[in-house]
Design a protein around this motif. Structure first.
Motif, mmCIF file in Angstrom:
data_model
loop_
_atom_site.group_PDB
_atom_site.id
_atom_site.type_symbol
_atom_site.label_atom_id
_atom_site.label_comp_id
_atom_site.label_asym_id
_atom_site.label_seq_id
_atom_site.Cartn_x
_atom_site.Cartn_y
_atom_site.Cartn_z
ATOM 1 N N ALA A 138 0.838 -1.205 0.000
ATOM 2 C CA ALA A 138 0.000 0.000 0.000
ATOM 3 C C ALA A 138 0.875 1.258 0.000
ATOM 4 C CB ALA A 138 -0.921 -0.009 1.222
ATOM 5 N N PHE A 139 1.948 1.240 0.782
ATOM 6 C CA PHE A 139 2.888 2.362 0.841
ATOM 7 C C PHE A 139 3.541 2.551 -0.534
ATOM 8 C CE2 PHE A 139 7.044 3.810 3.193
ATOM 9 C CZ PHE A 139 6.869 5.099 2.714
ATOM 10 N N ALA A 140 4.029 1.453 -1.117
ATOM 11 C CA ALA A 140 4.715 1.543 -2.406
ATOM 12 C C ALA A 140 3.766 2.022 -3.495
ATOM 13 C CB ALA A 140 5.318 0.188 -2.779
ATOM 14 N N THR A 141 2.502 1.574 -3.437
ATOM 15 C CA THR A 141 1.529 1.988 -4.451
ATOM 16 C C THR A 141 1.302 3.492 -4.396
ATOM 17 O OG1 THR A 141 0.447 -0.161 -4.320
ATOM 18 C CG2 THR A 141 -0.828 1.634 -5.261
ATOM 19 N N ALA A 142 1.213 4.027 -3.176
ATOM 20 C CA ALA A 142 0.995 5.463 -3.028
ATOM 21 C C ALA A 142 2.199 6.245 -3.554
ATOM 22 C CB ALA A 142 0.726 5.805 -1.558
ATOM 23 N N VAL A 143 3.417 5.788 -3.210
ATOM 24 C CA VAL A 143 4.616 6.500 -3.667
ATOM 25 C C VAL A 143 4.739 6.423 -5.187
ATOM 26 C CG1 VAL A 143 7.131 6.602 -3.543
ATOM 27 C CG2 VAL A 143 5.815 6.120 -1.484
ATOM 28 N N ALA A 144 4.326 5.283 -5.755
ATOM 29 C CA ALA A 144 4.440 5.108 -7.203
ATOM 30 C C ALA A 144 3.566 6.106 -7.957
ATOM 31 C CB ALA A 144 4.070 3.677 -7.595
ATOM 32 N N ARG A 145 2.558 6.678 -7.286
ATOM 33 C CA ARG A 145 1.766 7.717 -7.934
ATOM 34 C C ARG A 145 2.569 8.994 -8.127
ATOM 35 N NH1 ARG A 145 -3.373 6.463 -10.102
ATOM 36 N NH2 ARG A 145 -3.048 8.577 -10.840
ATOM 37 N N MET A 146 3.744 9.067 -7.507
ATOM 38 C CA MET A 146 4.624 10.222 -7.690
ATOM 39 C C MET A 146 5.714 9.919 -8.700
ATOM 40 S SD MET A 146 5.740 12.105 -4.242
ATOM 41 C CE MET A 146 7.072 13.072 -4.940
ATOM 42 N N SER A 147 5.643 8.744 -9.322
ATOM 43 C CA SER A 147 6.649 8.379 -10.317
ATOM 44 C C SER A 147 6.216 8.942 -11.667
ATOM 45 C CB SER A 147 6.767 6.862 -10.403
ATOM 46 O OG SER A 147 5.660 6.345 -11.116
ATOM 47 N N PRO A 148 7.112 8.952 -12.648
ATOM 48 C CA PRO A 148 6.707 9.428 -13.984
ATOM 49 C C PRO A 148 5.958 8.374 -14.792
ATOM 50 C CG PRO A 148 9.055 8.973 -13.935
ATOM 51 C CD PRO A 148 8.562 8.745 -12.547
ATOM 52 N N TRP A 149 5.586 7.250 -14.163
ATOM 53 C CA TRP A 149 4.916 6.180 -14.901
ATOM 54 C C TRP A 149 3.446 6.114 -14.528
ATOM 55 C CZ3 TRP A 149 7.913 4.775 -18.630
ATOM 56 C CH2 TRP A 149 9.292 4.783 -18.448
ATOM 57 N N ALA A 150 2.580 6.152 -15.538
ATOM 58 C CA ALA A 150 1.148 6.042 -15.287
ATOM 59 C C ALA A 150 0.553 5.071 -16.297
ATOM 60 C CB ALA A 150 0.496 7.413 -15.418
ATOM 61 N N ARG A 151 -0.704 4.695 -16.043
ATOM 62 C CA ARG A 151 -1.421 3.846 -16.998
ATOM 63 C C ARG A 151 -2.580 4.643 -17.580
ATOM 64 N NH1 ARG A 151 0.492 -1.552 -18.279
ATOM 65 N NH2 ARG A 151 1.910 -2.063 -16.573
ATOM 66 N N SER A 152 -2.767 4.518 -18.870
ATOM 67 C CA SER A 152 -3.907 5.187 -19.508
ATOM 68 C C SER A 152 -5.162 4.372 -19.211
ATOM 69 C CB SER A 152 -3.679 5.259 -21.006
ATOM 70 O OG SER A 152 -3.759 3.962 -21.556
ATOM 71 N N PRO A 153 -6.354 4.932 -19.505
ATOM 72 C CA PRO A 153 -7.584 4.162 -19.258
ATOM 73 C C PRO A 153 -7.569 2.818 -19.975
ATOM 74 C CG PRO A 153 -8.108 6.452 -19.727
ATOM 75 C CD PRO A 153 -6.627 6.302 -19.929
ATOM 76 N N ARG A 154 -6.833 2.723 -21.096
ATOM 77 C CA ARG A 154 -6.768 1.439 -21.803
ATOM 78 C C ARG A 154 -5.737 0.500 -21.195
ATOM 79 N NH1 ARG A 154 -5.855 1.915 -27.879
ATOM 80 N NH2 ARG A 154 -4.373 3.562 -27.364
ATOM 81 N N GLY A 155 -5.035 0.966 -20.154
ATOM 82 C CA GLY A 155 -4.058 0.103 -19.502
ATOM 83 C C GLY A 155 -2.671 0.213 -20.091
#
Lengths: 120, 419
Positions: free
Chosen positions: B200-217
């Motif tokens: 859960a901690f890592a998932t939250a921090v990963a939202r501050m990374s430059p990597w995201a997923r588009s709605p299509r994944g």
């Protein structure tokens, strides 16, 4: 919505941060010049006195002469220097203070903290 | 704190006064300039960037997935073996694995590589038959409160529990963690994302990374601020962030000479007092954030909580960065003899860690301040961007939250100065 290029607001923030860093590093300059040899004498009592803080210049050759009332083992944390100390015999622990920070010198027999070495 | 001093073998020098003042001034200027002049309408409502289909195919391929799972399982397996069959000494790599590699290392790993923890999490690998090994790219649904509770327990273990760096104690906590995550995951499929403290901690921090997923994944390379601000934050994020910030506050507090002197002669009562103080720190952060968010009628605390993530990250790196650098290397070397039997599996048992960084105390201090101030700046921008979605851009409604953010940062700076 525009994206891709850094917007001016961000640029300003980055510049203010950079300015802060520059100002800070100038203000913080003037750390002590690498000192010569430094000798500390430590006589451990029973029970041991509260740990004293000792300032050490970064880069100094440090000798700590330790005398303990019983057979003991000294451990300098961080630098990971360990040494057996026979009762009543002044024993030299030497190291070069190449790492800044604060480090505990403690007994590995009683776990008492003898000194807090502050290298800066 | 003294209990962990085997692993935290050194402390950084207290921050110089001039630096603290400069940083405090910068915090004020950045904050109010953002609020009053720079940010008048929300900019980061949606996740949007160019999709990277080829990179996505590579990252999501069966081969990459299996490799990550195998590496994760091997490292955790070795650490587990050291924990269960190794010798109870501070040079057992299991201790460094838990407190340095896992706890501190997950922050830079998530910042650089995004959602990598859930793809190496050994519990997910072990529960592949339940479908846990292929988590969806969607955010966890449901409350993060179980993870917040587990994180509070971990912080108690790290900062309060007597013998927290000894194997018998660590074994109990490891067994409890495993049972907590596995049993829950067998009952509810979404449990791991909501209850495993590290994931859960890592998932939250990963939202501050430059990597995201588009709605299509599909993977996107994006602006970390947009990534964080566009997060539809799960319930319980405020509590989880408060637990993490409160833990850091408590750690800094117990390192002050004032605390050491006040509790030196207390004996057993010290553990209880420390536990109460730890909970108090967490409650204080939560309470202040609640006060700061009262003026926003249309927004819950959790909706604004992504802005706390940069503060958590900034403090984690400023506070534990040098420990990760030094003890991270030592932990790596110690893995050459995981069971304490004189082996030299990877030929590194005699290696000495690189300590070049500590020859530059000014650089360390300046980096710490920059991390804290940058965390603050990002945090303010993100919360402000979210707040503007429902509230008008007039200054008045935003003042309480801005003031609270300033209090968090200046408080943190003062604690690191008081060392």
């Amino acid at each position: 919505m525009p994206r891709g290029n850094v917007d001016p607001a961000m640029k300003k923030i980055v510049f203010s941060l950079l300015f802060l860093v520059l100002a800070a590093s100038l203000a913080a300059c003037g750390s002590p010049a690498p000192g010569g040899p430094q000798t500390i004498t430590l006589v451990v009592t029973d029970p041991p006195a509260p740990a004293e803080k000792v300032d050490i210049a970064l880069g100094a050759e440090v000798t700590i002469i330790i005398t303990t009332p019983t057979d003991d083992a000294a451990h300098l944390h961080g630098y990971e220097v360990e040494m057996d100390i026979p009762a009543g015999v002044p024993t030299e622990l030497t190291f070069t203070a190449t790492m800044s920070g604060s480090y505990e010198l403690e007994s590995h027999v009683t776990d008492a903290v003898w000194l807090n070495l502050v290298v800066s | 704190m003294i209990l962990l001093h085997g692993i935290a073998s050194r402390h950084d020098l207290p921050l110089p006064f001039g630096l603290v003042v400069a940083a405090g001034a910068a915090v004020l200027v950045i904050t109010f300039w953002v609020a009053l002049f720079a940010w008048r309408s929300p900019r980061y409502r949606e996740e949007e960037s160019t999709e990277l289909p080829r990179l996505t195919r590579l990252v999501d391929s069966r081969g990459s997935g299996a490799t990550l799972r195998a590496v994760g399982l091997a490292v955790w397996g070795l650490a587990g073996a050291a924990l269960w069959f190794g010798v109870d000494r501070i040079d057992n790599p299991a201790v460094g694995f838990v407190y340095v590699w896992l706890w501190v290392g997950l922050v830079p790993a998530a910042l650089l590589f995004g959602q990598v923890h859930r793809r190496t999490n050994p519990v997910r690998t072990m529960l592949w038959f339940r479908g846990a090994a292929s988590p969806s790219h969607d955010e966890p649904t449901g409350s993060l409160l179980p993870a917040a509770g587990a994180l509070a327990v971990f912080l108690f273990l790290e900062l309060v529990q007597p013998g927290g760096a000894t194997l018998p104690v660590l074994r109990w906590y490891a067994a409890a963690w495993l049972a907590w995550v596995v049993v829950g995951a067998l009952v509810t499929p979404t449990w791991i994302a909501r209850a495993d403290p590290f994931e859960a901690f890592a998932t939250a921090v990963a939202r501050m990374s430059p990597w995201a997923r588009s709605p299509r994944g599909l993977l996107m390379w994006t602006d970390p601020m947009r990534n964080l601000a566009a997060w539809r934050a799960p319930r319980g994020l405020t509590v989880m962030a408060s637990v993490l910030l409160g833990g850091t506050l408590f750690d800094a507090l117990t390192n002050t000479s004032w605390w050491v002197r006040a509790t030196q002669a207390m004996g057993d009562g010290r553990t209880l007092l420390a536990a109460v103080a730890l909970l108090g720190c967490m409650a204080l952060v939560l309470g202040l954030f609640r006060l700061g968010t009262l003026s926003y009628r249309g927004l819950t605390m959790d909706a604004l909580a992504p802005g706390l993530v940069p503060l958590v990250v900034g403090y984690a790196l400023a506070h534990y960065g040098t420990m990760l650098y030094l003890e991270g290397q030592r932990t790596l070397f110690r893995f050459s003899d995981p069971l304490g039997r004189g082996w030299n599996l990877f030929g590194m048992i005699e290696a000495a860690p690189d300590t070049t960084l500590f020859a530059f105390p000014t650089l360390v201090a300046v980096s710490q301040v920059v991390l804290i101030v940058a965390g603050h700046a990002l945090g303010v921008l993100v919360t402000h961007d979210i707040a503007l979605r429902t509230a008008p851009s007039g200054a008045k409604v935003h003042l309480p939250l801005l003031a609270v953010m300033v209090v968090f940062t200046v408080g943190g700076l003062l604690l690191m100065f008081g060392g």
